[in-house]
Design an enzyme around this catalytic site. Structure first.
Site, short mmCIF file in Angstrom:
data_model
loop_
_atom_site.label_atom_id
_atom_site.label_comp_id
_atom_site.label_asym_id
_atom_site.label_seq_id
_atom_site.Cartn_x
_atom_site.Cartn_y
_atom_site.Cartn_z
CG HIS A 17 -64.95 26.94 92.42
ND1 HIS A 17 -63.76 26.57 91.89
CD2 HIS A 17 -65.80 27.73 91.67
CE1 HIS A 17 -63.76 27.29 90.64
NE2 HIS A 17 -64.83 27.87 90.65
NE ARG A 47 -62.27 25.06 85.39
CZ ARG A 47 -63.10 25.86 85.67
NH1 ARG A 47 -63.88 26.26 84.84
NH2 ARG A 47 -62.93 26.25 86.87
CD GLN A 70 -70.29 29.18 84.75
OE1 GLN A 70 -68.99 28.58 84.85
NE2 GLN A 70 -71.29 28.49 84.58
CB SER A 109 -63.92 30.67 88.66
OG SER A 109 -64.24 29.18 88.30
CG LEU A 110 -64.16 30.35 82.32
CD1 LEU A 110 -63.65 31.47 81.44
CD2 LEU A 110 -63.39 29.23 81.69
CD GLN A 132 -60.12 27.44 88.72
OE1 GLN A 132 -60.96 26.97 88.15
NE2 GLN A 132 -59.37 28.43 88.31
#
Length: 317
Positions: free
Chosen positions: A205, A121, A11, A96-97, A253
């Site tokens: 996170h 998500r 992101q 991340s993503l 995560q």
């Protein structure tokens, strides 16, 4: 056969019109977005190309950004794989993503399942903390220990924790809004070059995302997972997971820091060149700050794809 490291952005790499020029030259772009749209039940390609006054705000909603970036990365991956059939990925990692994009590329999960999963998500991440109650901030110019001390000193104002270790001296913190404001003040006092709030909808996170993780565990368990065709190094521990461990790593995560510096360290010796599959050059910029000796090829534009194909084909024996 050419060996490469595969990186996938997260992101923040999205923008209106991303991959539009590629779509004019490579059918994989619109075909991939069409698959994503079918899985989601709305036109994701139209959303990504909405240049109206509200288009950017809609794209930047976490629940939209995540499937859009996943589709963009997978489209870029498919283009390079078709053009460079001898390509061999020896290690992969996503920010991340981007970890989901890496798992799709590694054939560990069907693309349609991944699209629906990251949409869910994003929705859960948006819902985990009431709007305006949490956020994130980028801190530049302080080391890991100094960031830890800043967060500890700001904790009297609420939860605040390191969230993204993006590069040396480039760390993102996440937490409750008052605590973030306090940490920004303390970081500046500690000598940070910059400390500023980020335009995100929640404290991603951080431990505040555990509420999202509780619900997301059900979605992860419903997915049919396969053993990845190349090693994917996970954000939570910078290691490769077994097949049964993948859902747990993805769950962790959500509420654990993205240790991108560790991810790069884990894969940097696996090949002499890396490729960033997706729009923009965010990953390339971070890797340059972590390891100047590892070149990162791009795929976010026609010129970048042409240069990457030429270099990969030139690297082939």
């Amino acid at each position: 056969m050419t060996d490469v490291i595969a990186f996938f952005p997260g992101q923040g790499a999205q923008y209106i019109g991303m991959l539009a020029d590629l779509a004019e030259h490579y059918p994989e772009v619109e075909l991939t977005f069409a698959e994503a749209s079918d899985a989601l039940g709305f036109d994701l390609w139209a959303l990504v190309n909405d240049a109206s006054d509200t288009g950017e705000a809609v794209l930047n909603l976490t629940s939209n950004t995540q499937p859009a970036l996943l589709a963009a990365s997978v489209a870029s991956w498919r283009i390079i794989k078709r053009e460079c059939p001898a390509l061999r990925v020896v290690a992969g990692a996503g920010h991340s993503l981007g970890e989901y994009s890496a798992l799709v590329a590694a054939d560990a999960i069907d693309f349609a399942d991944a699209i629906r999963l990251v949409r869910r998500r994003g929705q859960l991440m948006e819902q985990a903390v009431p709007e305006g109650k949490g956020g994130m901030a980028a801190i530049l110019g302080l080391d890991d220990d100094a960031i830890g001390a800043v967060c500890a000193d700001a904790a009297d104002a609420g939860v605040v924790e390191p969230a993204n270790f993006n590069a040396p001296g480039q760390i993102v913190i996440a937490g409750e809004s008052d605590a973030i404001e306090r940490a920004i003040e303390l970081a500046k006092a500690a000598g940070a070059k910059r400390a500023l709030s980020l335009a995100v909808s929640g404290p991603f996170h951080s431990s505040l995302m555990r509420a999202a993780a509780d619900d997301f565990a059900v979605d992860l368990k419903a997915i049919h997972w396969r053993a990845p065709k190349f090693p994917v190094y996970h954000n939570a521990d910078n290691d490769v997971a077994t097949l049964v461990e993948i859902p747990q790593r993805l769950l962790e995560q959500l509420y654990s820091p993205v240790i991108w510096t560790g991810a790069v360290a884990a894969v940097e010796t696996k090949a002499a060149v890396a490729v960033e599959f997706g729009p923009g050059k965010v990953i390339a910029g971070l890797v340059k700050r972590i390891n100047k000796e590892l070149p990162v090829l791009g795929t976010g534009s026609v010129s970048a794809v042409d240069a990457t194909i030429a270099q990969i084909q030139g690297l082939q024996p």
